[in-house]
Design an enzyme around this catalytic site. Structure first.
Site, mmCIF file in Angstrom:
data_model
loop_
_atom_site.group_PDB
_atom_site.id
_atom_site.type_symbol
_atom_site.label_atom_id
_atom_site.label_comp_id
_atom_site.label_asym_id
_atom_site.label_seq_id
_atom_site.Cartn_x
_atom_site.Cartn_y
_atom_site.Cartn_z
ATOM 1 N N HIS A 66 0.841 -1.211 0.000
ATOM 2 C CA HIS A 66 0.000 0.000 0.000
ATOM 3 C C HIS A 66 0.867 1.247 0.000
ATOM 4 O O HIS A 66 1.127 1.820 1.039
ATOM 5 C CB HIS A 66 -0.887 0.019 1.245
ATOM 6 C CG HIS A 66 -2.020 1.000 1.169
ATOM 7 N ND1 HIS A 66 -1.927 2.298 1.647
ATOM 8 C CD2 HIS A 66 -3.267 0.878 0.672
ATOM 9 C CE1 HIS A 66 -3.085 2.922 1.468
ATOM 10 N NE2 HIS A 66 -3.907 2.083 0.882
ATOM 11 N N MET A 67 1.343 1.703 -0.989
ATOM 12 C CA MET A 67 1.295 1.410 -2.410
ATOM 13 C C MET A 67 2.712 0.969 -2.832
ATOM 14 O O MET A 67 3.675 1.581 -2.384
ATOM 15 C CB MET A 67 0.896 2.639 -3.215
ATOM 16 C CG MET A 67 -0.406 3.251 -2.811
ATOM 17 S SD MET A 67 -1.745 2.135 -3.307
ATOM 18 C CE MET A 67 -3.144 2.940 -2.589
#
Length: 161
Positions: A66-67
């Site tokens: 993430h991410m």
């Protein structure tokens, strides 16, 4: 950029530990990946304001996905950190004699800036309403480098054990 309105963080000694991780663990049940606090640095029982922080680790479980390539702390984890300060506050204020506090709701939550690994995330919670052993309502602000990165209202409810 929005500045913290619940308390003037610049007036606090951010190195003064009121409760370290071991003290937090005596009060809050979260462990392993779900521990979202490093310390509590301020506890004002009269004004019912509590400040804790999390040193956001590059090893946090969410960093890998993430991410990818640019880890960004999920908003739900910021809310969880605020809820953990709320749980600590509820116990210290004697608002919950038995059981645990769990999420009852979130209102007017806004995510204003991203939080990245390596940053120190301060959480300020202020109790606005409660009914002992039933419900707790707090305003919260999440702050990095004196700027509010998220804010809103948390509602906690008693979860019987």
């Amino acid at each position: 950029m929005k500045k913290c309105s619940l308390i003037d963080l610049s007036c606090l000694n951010k190195n003064h530990i009121v409760a370290d991780i071991e003290e937090i663990r005596r009060i809050n049940p979260q462990r392993f990946e779900m521990e979202q606090l490093s310390a509590i640095i301020y506890a004002n029982m009269e004004e019912q304001i509590f400040v804790g922080y999390q040193d956001v680790s590059p090893e946090a479980f969410w960093c890998r996905g993430h991410m990818p390539g640019k880890p960004l702390m999920p908003g739900v984890m910021i809310c969880e950190a605020a809820a953990q300060v709320a749980s600590y506050a509820a116990k210290k204020l004697g608002l919950l004699e038995h059981g645990l506090i769990g999420f009852g709701g979130l209102d007017n939550v806004k995510f204003r800036e991203p939080v990245y690994p390596g940053q120190r995330l301060f959480i300020v919670d202020k109790v606005t309403k409660y009914r002992k052993n039933a419900i707790l309502v707090l305003d919260f602000e999440a702050v990095v480098d004196e700027n509010v990165v998220a804010d809103g209202t948390i509602k906690g409810v008693l979860l019987p054990i």
